[in-house]
Design an enzyme around this catalytic site. Structure first.
Site, short mmCIF file in Angstrom:
data_model
loop_
_atom_site.label_atom_id
_atom_site.label_comp_id
_atom_site.label_asym_id
_atom_site.label_seq_id
_atom_site.Cartn_x
_atom_site.Cartn_y
_atom_site.Cartn_z
N GLY A 152 0.83 -1.20 0.00
CA GLY A 152 0.00 0.00 0.00
C GLY A 152 0.86 1.25 0.00
O GLY A 152 1.95 1.28 -0.57
N ARG A 153 0.39 2.25 0.71
CA ARG A 153 1.02 3.56 0.68
C ARG A 153 2.38 3.59 1.37
O ARG A 153 3.17 4.50 1.12
CB ARG A 153 0.09 4.60 1.31
CG ARG A 153 -0.41 4.23 2.70
CD ARG A 153 -1.54 5.14 3.16
NE ARG A 153 -1.08 6.49 3.37
CZ ARG A 153 -0.61 6.94 4.52
NH1 ARG A 153 -0.47 6.11 5.54
NH2 ARG A 153 -0.23 8.18 4.64
N THR A 233 6.63 -1.92 11.61
CA THR A 233 6.30 -0.53 11.92
C THR A 233 4.82 -0.27 11.66
O THR A 233 4.39 0.87 11.63
CB THR A 233 7.14 0.44 11.06
OG1 THR A 233 6.91 0.16 9.67
CG2 THR A 233 8.62 0.32 11.38
N ARG A 235 1.43 -2.53 12.83
CA ARG A 235 0.66 -2.74 14.04
C ARG A 235 1.06 -4.07 14.65
O ARG A 235 1.22 -5.07 13.94
CB ARG A 235 -0.85 -2.73 13.78
CG ARG A 235 -1.43 -1.39 13.36
CD ARG A 235 -1.34 -0.36 14.47
NE ARG A 235 -1.97 0.91 14.11
CZ ARG A 235 -1.37 1.89 13.46
NH1 ARG A 235 -0.10 1.75 13.07
NH2 ARG A 235 -1.99 3.01 13.19
N GLU A 264 -0.08 -0.15 24.20
CA GLU A 264 0.70 1.09 24.17
C GLU A 264 0.00 2.14 25.02
O GLU A 264 -1.22 2.12 25.15
CB GLU A 264 0.84 1.58 22.73
CG GLU A 264 1.62 0.65 21.82
CD GLU A 264 1.79 1.20 20.41
OE1 GLU A 264 1.43 2.37 20.17
OE2 GLU A 264 2.30 0.48 19.54
N HIS A 284 6.82 3.66 18.81
CA HIS A 284 5.76 3.98 17.84
C HIS A 284 5.93 5.40 17.28
O HIS A 284 5.06 6.26 17.43
CB HIS A 284 4.37 3.82 18.46
CG HIS A 284 3.31 3.59 17.41
ND1 HIS A 284 2.09 3.03 17.69
CD2 HIS A 284 3.28 3.86 16.07
CE1 HIS A 284 1.36 2.95 16.59
NE2 HIS A 284 2.06 3.46 15.59
#
Length: 328
Positions: A152-153, A233, A235, A264, A284
């Site tokens: 994806g992006r 990086t 989830r 988190e 994160h």
């Protein structure tokens, strides 16, 4: 209209140019994190809500205590929000999905972690500070196989970085993403099993939705090389709960670099990954750059302005609009 912003850990949003978009609203920014529903209900009792990613969960029990809440504005996916309860209670969820907009910040952090893991940079720095000269050998990336799970992006950008570094890029993803990757000239692994077996570096770039939760299993990790690096990086929930620590202890993969965790924020040093020599951990920060914040919060604040003008945008629960129309 009052606006409450949660979890702005280091009070950054006020310093952004786009914060001026909220000039006509009463804004309260909270810099700490709390899961205490009593505290959250008090903080949000008179405000619309801005969420920073998935830092705070908004479930039905909290929503039921916020009868004045009418808007939640955020960006990206929303597994932390009970959208069905929002619709039932008349709360609009606006969330820009930023399709087709690359996240260079997250891609750059991914590449930084790949380089740091391959060359064992944190370990080398720690050794030097402790008075030792060199602490072992790293790996050269050129000629090795980079596996990108998800195209994806972010994954597409990381694939380009791998190509620029002379790596053999292999892809695995859903059917549509595989087709896009193939059209861009990348090789698709013949199977998920082969993908994990072949990779010297495997980087996860999937959105966390119900269909992808736990999509990386213990069996997948056990197929990885003892010299391989797993990078996440995206989830933590993409990996089956609890299996990453066991896999690293067993030596497959040989190393991991992670920016995300099952719970988190991580506020103590007792997290098992933090104590492992073969793991690099960051808190994160994939999207935490000033440039990325300007892009993200410009969208989030635009959603608030649009709502205040009576024309909400990026509504992910359009059923709530029908309910509100019927109520009036």
């Amino acid at each position: 209209m009052k606006v409450a912003i949660l979890d702005d850990y280091f009070d950054t949003l006020r310093t952004l140019r786009c914060f001026a978009k909220l000039a006509d609203f009463g804004v309260t920014v909270f810099n700490d994190h709390t899961d205490d529903e009593e505290v959250l209900a008090e903080r949000l009792k008179d405000s619309e809500l801005v969420l920073i990613r998935e830092r705070t969960k908004v479930r039905a029990s909290l929503l039921s205590r916020l009868p004045r809440l009418r808007l939640i504005s955020q960006r990206s996916v929303y597994p932390h929000i009970d959208v069905e309860a929002c619709t039932r209670l008349g709360v609009i969820v606006s969330s820009s999905q930023h399709e087709g907009t690359p996240s260079y910040a997250a891609a750059e952090l991914t590449w930084a972690l790949i380089l740091a893991a391959a060359r064992r940079l944190p370990q080398q720095v720690a050794a030097l500070k402790a008075g030792r000269w060199q602490s072992g050998m790293g790996l050269t990336l050129r000629g090795r196989t980079l596996g990108i799970y998800g195209y994806g992006r972010i994954g597409s950008v990381v694939a380009g970085y791998g190509k620029a570094f002379g790596m053999n890029v292999r892809l695995w993803a859903g059917e549509a993403s595989r087709s896009r990757a193939q059209a861009d000239g990348y090789v698709i692994s013949p199977s998920k099993e082969a993908f994990f077996e072949e990779g010297d570096v495997i980087s996860l770039h999937l959105r966390l939705v119900n269909a992808t939760r736990g999509i990386v299993t213990g069996e997948d990790l056990a197929r990885m090389k003892t010299t391989a690096i797993l990078v996440n990086t995206s989830r933590a929930g993409l990996i089956e709960a609890g299996v990453l620590v066991r896999a690293l202890e067993a030596g497959r993969p040989g190393m991991a670099a992670v920016d995300v965790y099952e719970r988190e924020p991580v506020l103590n040093a007792d997290h098992p990954l933090l104590g492992m020599e073969n793991v690099i951990c960051t808190p994160h920060i994939g999207y935490v750059t000033r440039d990325e914040y300007e892009v993200q919060f410009s969208d989030i604040f635009d959603q608030i302005v649009a709502y205040a003008r009576g024309s909400p945008i990026n509504v992910v629960n359009p059923g709530v609009l029908r309910r509100l129309d019927e109520a009036t």
